[in-house]
Scaffold this active site. Structure first.
Site, PDB file in Angstrom:
ATOM      1  CE  LYS A   1      42.385  31.711  39.472  1.00  0.00           C
ATOM      2  NZ  LYS A   1      42.114  32.094  38.221  1.00  0.00           N
TER       3      LYS A   1
ATOM      4  NE  ARG B   1      39.907  39.326  40.413  1.00  0.00           N
ATOM      5  CZ  ARG B   1      39.782  38.071  41.159  1.00  0.00           C
ATOM      6  NH1 ARG B   1      40.481  36.997  41.095  1.00  0.00           N
ATOM      7  NH2 ARG B   1      38.637  38.332  42.060  1.00  0.00           N
TER       8      ARG B   1
END
Length: 285
Positions: A224, A263
């Site tokens: 991200k 994750r």
């Protein structure tokens, strides 16, 4: 009480620290690797590679949730996801299906999927709470404020950690009222969804408060933008495929907070980072 699926995953988890969920995006437009695994055979092969690298769960998704993404049709999502779930489950792999559609989740469970990972936590599909209750499958309740095309317009918080915890708790209450059991529910604070970089860092720093809610916690920081820009000039970010180390560092922080699972796209780097954090006799890092 722990859900039987989570007990089975824990039984196969042979190292200290959280389990690792590897990501298989069967999409042409994922923010991180769009199109790379769009073909069924390549997605299946990649899922097997993630397990060989140390993933205990493989998360298969057919809809991109990057900011601004448009939704595929239900038929297209099923076409992308179900054959991959079926093949990996046939290998004995614990598979989660990353979907906001109850219909897709139901078919994926019938194909051998073990976990429903809904980035909306339920409200994107009014039928999802009933499916969670009737299926008995573990369900990931992510913090969510809207679909990808406009979620960043809702990134307003006075206290992001407290508000995320309160909103996830409210969502848990809805699911329990629909007949779900508490041991089915896993919390994901939704890092990167309807949140600015500052919000994401505050959530990462406050993960202990999420863990204290009493459910298994599953954060996702992988590739991200907020860790991708650390140490870079304003407006610059690391390339998406060069974020394994920063993802591993944020996953290690999550491990120290006591989360159940992380994750990630790059399993090897994260497994190594968690091993360091969990090493016997390690000093607080």
């Amino acid at each position: 009480m722990t859900h039987a699926v989570l007990e089975r995953i824990a039984a196969g988890h042979d190292r200290p620290g959280p389990v690792v969920m590897g990501i298989v995006n069967v999409t042409p437009d994922s923010f991180s690797d769009g199109g790379r695994w769009i073909e069924t055979d390549s997605a299946i092969a990649h899922g097997r590679e993630l397990v060989a690298a140390g993933a205990s769960i493989v998360d298969v998704g057919g809809e991109s949730t990057r900011p601004g993404a448009e939704r595929p049709s239900e038929a297209e999502e099923l076409r992308r996801v179900v054959p991959v779930v079926e093949a990996l489950a046939a290998d004995g792999i614990a598979v989660s299906v990353d979907t906001m559609r109850a219909s897709v989740a139901e078919v994926a469970l019938a194909a051998g999927g073990a976990i429903i990972n809904d980035v909306s936590g339920g409200p994107a599909d009014p039928q999802m709470p009933a499916l969670v209750a009737s299926s008995g499958a573990p369900f990931v309740v992510m913090h969510w404020r809207g679909h990808a095309h406009d979620m960043q317009t809702r990134a307003e918080y006075a206290d992001v950690v407290a508000e995320v915890c309160a909103e996830m708790t409210a969502r848990v209450d809805v699911l329990l009222a629909a007949g779900a059991s508490r041991d089915q529910l896993i919390l994901d604070p939704g890092i990167g969804f309807a949140k600015t970089a500052e919000h994401n860092w505050r959530l990462l720093a406050g993960l202990e408060q999420v863990v204290d809610l009493g459910h298994p916690v599953l954060p996702g920081t992988s590739r991200k933008g907020f860790p991708g820009s650390v140490g870079r000039a304003p407006g610059e970010e690391r390339p998406l495929d060069a974020r394994a180390v920063v993802t591993a560092a944020t996953s290690a922080r999550a491990a120290r907070a006591g989360v159940w699972c992380v994750r990630v796209h790059d399993v090897t780097a994260t497994v190594d980072a968690i091993d360091v954090v969990a090493a016997p006799g390690e000093v607080a890092l």
